[in-house]
Scaffold this active site. Structure first.
Site, PDB file in Angstrom:
ATOM      1  N   ASN A  32      68.536  85.537  25.226  1.00  0.00           N
ATOM      2  CA  ASN A  32      68.957  84.258  24.656  1.00  0.00           C
ATOM      3  C   ASN A  32      68.348  83.072  25.417  1.00  0.00           C
ATOM      4  O   ASN A  32      68.097  82.017  24.841  1.00  0.00           O
ATOM      5  CB  ASN A  32      70.483  84.162  24.672  1.00  0.00           C
ATOM      6  N   GLU A  81      66.362  88.860  32.640  1.00  0.00           N
ATOM      7  CA  GLU A  81      66.504  87.553  32.002  1.00  0.00           C
ATOM      8  C   GLU A  81      66.906  86.522  33.050  1.00  0.00           C
ATOM      9  O   GLU A  81      67.536  86.860  34.065  1.00  0.00           O
ATOM     10  CB  GLU A  81      67.599  87.665  30.914  1.00  0.00           C
ATOM     11  N   GLU A 124      66.389  96.064  23.749  1.00  0.00           N
ATOM     12  CA  GLU A 124      67.661  95.842  24.466  1.00  0.00           C
ATOM     13  C   GLU A 124      68.600  96.972  24.078  1.00  0.00           C
ATOM     14  O   GLU A 124      68.922  97.124  22.888  1.00  0.00           O
ATOM     15  CB  GLU A 124      68.301  94.500  24.109  1.00  0.00           C
ATOM     16  N   GLU A 142      66.266  87.694  19.066  1.00  0.00           N
ATOM     17  CA  GLU A 142      67.485  87.688  18.230  1.00  0.00           C
ATOM     18  C   GLU A 142      67.589  86.432  17.365  1.00  0.00           C
ATOM     19  O   GLU A 142      68.615  85.742  17.375  1.00  0.00           O
ATOM     20  CB  GLU A 142      68.731  87.855  19.108  1.00  0.00           C
TER      21      GLU A 142
HETATM   22  O1  AHR Z   1      71.153  91.126  27.480  1.00  0.00           O
HETATM   23  C1  AHR Z   1      72.099  90.137  27.287  1.00  0.00           C
HETATM   24  C2  AHR Z   1      71.918  89.387  25.976  1.00  0.00           C
HETATM   25  O2  AHR Z   1      72.171  90.251  24.909  1.00  0.00           O
HETATM   26  C3  AHR Z   1      70.526  88.883  25.676  1.00  0.00           C
HETATM   27  O3  AHR Z   1      70.266  87.640  26.245  1.00  0.00           O
HETATM   28  C4  AHR Z   1      70.526  88.768  24.193  1.00  0.00           C
HETATM   29  O4  AHR Z   1      69.246  88.947  23.647  1.00  0.00           O
HETATM   30  C5  AHR Z   1      71.513  89.818  23.738  1.00  0.00           C
HETATM   31  O5  AHR Z   1      72.418  89.309  22.837  1.00  0.00           O
END
Ligand code: AHR
Length: 502
Positions: free
Chosen positions: A72, A27, A292, A173
């Site tokens: 996120n 990310e 995840e 999410e």
């Molecule tokens: O992996 C860290 C965060 O965890 C990601 O950005 C999110 O999708 C999740 O809440």
């Protein structure tokens, strides 16, 4: 000493392991990109600014697919900020993680990196602040050969061949209040439905992942899945699951039992998918993308103290200890036990941010404790997963009731005539004697018994001491009279590799 038994039969199959079960995630967050995979001034940097030392470790892990660019982050991301001449790219306030995003790395750079790391991109689109138009344009930019506005733009950016990105996530999410552009299940379901429809019109070859719940504890869990699938069932190929575990209370037996909850989570999502299938009288079976999963809690306090609006701060830099590696091992076994429905999964994340690979900006790189179970499963856990019917003594846990000391699964590679047993002994005090009925594998012998163990559950690897927690191959598993016998040390991760005698 207590004893546990397993039975291995080549016809008792869970299903084929999709290689994408060993995916990961990068990310735009902390030092995952900047200082992680990309650091043009680093002594090992290649002509594109990518750290070769990091690429080498990603290749060692044989990561088949990497989710990008969030998380996120993606819910506030404009992909157009990250393409074209780097000097013209805007710096933006990044609201998900309260940093400044320089956009030096974007879609094309990531795809270039993925090729070098011998992996494939799984692209997430922004369904927080953007929608149908941006979604279809990005698929056109990435996957259409040429002759249209967005595909020609890619070509003008120096990428003549389409990226042909095969898997796309419809947001991230979206059920969580922390998400930029958080939505209700109905709002998201409708948006995902329209995006899925037009994205597949642009490129019918792509596979789509719709957002499930952010975790099993969400108040809308199950209703969210049922509603979202009601809108999207025939258009998407996978529904996502996310889970992070932590040992905040210092209750290690409970922490080691957490994967029992992961099993239940997967089974609850399967049940919900099948309920929607039945209600729709559909012929299609929905598959799962556990995109995840990991341990995440060590860095929470430090992260709360970080100042806002800096570039690539050290966020989510969990330093993993030995017991975390055992939990990651149990989570891998949980995924393997459900390969009939879980086709993809992403260890979150890959470099620096809650990651198996840690770097020092300008410095070295090392393998965290969790690197090892992930490595072993990725390298040896391909082929067919077997349902090995575990019989194990158990312990009483406050959350999960009776928890088996032995967590185990096996994979069989028929072509290579290889069989691998993955096993965790959750008993923190005593070794466990493992007996396996391998009558169905005549002439198979143990070629290696890898063990990850340590006297201290809290032991970690660091840049100065990178080999404090490392596996050894002195395990003594053997086959005698068609019976597998092994000693699983207290609190240990074991990989018992058998091959047919040549
Ligand atoms: O992996 C860290 C965060 O965890 C990601 O950005 C999110 O999708 C999740 O809440």
């Amino acid at each position: 000493m207590e004893k546990a038994t397993i039975t291995l039969h080549r016809e008792l199959r869970i299903g084929e392991v999709d290689n994408r079960l060993y995916g990961s995630f990068i990310e735009h967050l902390g030092r995952a990109i900047y200082g992680g995979i990309y650091e043009p001034d680093h002594p090992t940097a290649d002509e594109d600014g990518f750290r070769r030392d990091v690429i080498d470790l990603v290749k060692e892990l044989q990561v088949p697919i990497v989710r990008y660019p969030g998380g996120n982050f993606v819910s506030g991301y404009n992909w157009k900020d990250g393409v074209g001449p780097i000097e013209k790219r805007p710096r933006r306030l990044e609201l998900a993680w309260k940093t400044i995003e320089t956009n030096e790395v974007g879609t094309n750079e990531f795809v270039t990196w993925a090729k070098k790391a011998k992996t494939e991109a799984m692209m997430a689109i922004n369904l927080g602040t953007r929608g149908v138009d941006d979604a279809r344009n990005l698929v056109e930019y990435c996957n259409h050969p040429g002759g249209t506005q967005w595909s020609n733009l890619r070509i003008s950016h120096g990428y003549k061949e389409p990226h042909d990105i095969p898997v796309w996530c419809l947001g991230n999410e979206m059920d969580g209040g922390w998400q930029i552009g958080h939505k209700t299940a109905v709002e998201y379901g409708r948006l995902a439905q329209e995006c899925a429809k037009v994205m597949k019109w642009v490129d019918p070859r792509i596979e789509l992942v719709v957002c499930g719940s952010s975790n099993r504890g969400m108040p809308t869990f199950v209703d969210w899945e049922a509603t979202v699938l009601d809108y999207t069932y025939e258009l998407v190929d996978y529904i996502s699951l996310h889970t992070y575990f932590g040992n905040r209370s210092g209750d290690s037996p409970n922490f080691l039992a957490k994967s029992v909850g992961m099993d239940a989570f997967i089974e609850e999502v399967i049940a919900t998918c099948d309920y929607v299938k039945a209600r729709k009288r559909s012929k299609k079976t929905m598959m799962l993308s556990f995109d995840e999963w990991n341990v995440w809690y060590h860095s929470n306090t430090a992260d709360r103290q970080l100042p806002r609006w800096s570039i690539a701060p050290p966020q989510l830099e969990d330093i993993y200890n030995f017991e975390d590696a055992l939990v990651v091992g149990c989570m891998l076994i949980s995924l393997l036990k459900h390969v009939d429905r879980v086709k993809m999964a992403c260890l979150a994340q890959l470099v620096n941010v809650i990651a198996p690979i840690m770097t020092e900006t300008g410095g070295g790189v090392y393998r965290q404790t969790i690197f090892y179970p992930y490595l072993h499963a990725s390298v040896y856990g391909r082929g067919t997963a077997l349902n090995i019917s575990v019989k194990s003594p158990s312990y009483q846990d406050r959350e999960f009731d009776q928890v088996p000391y032995l967590e185990a699964v096996a994979t069989m590679d028929e072509e290579a005539e290889a069989l691998t047993v993955f096993a965790v002994n959750r008993n923190l005090e005593e070794s466990l004697a493992l007996e396996g009925d391998v009558r169905d594998f005549a002439d198979y012998v143990v070629v290696e018994h890898i063990v990850l163990e340590h006297a201290n559950l809290k032991a970690v690897n660091t840049m100065d001491e990178p080999d404090n927690v490392v596996p050894h191959t002195s395990g003594r598993a053997k086959v005698e009279a068609r019976q597998l016998e092994a000693l699983l040390p207290r609190a240990s991760w074991n990989v018992i590799r058998l091959e047919k005698r040549k």
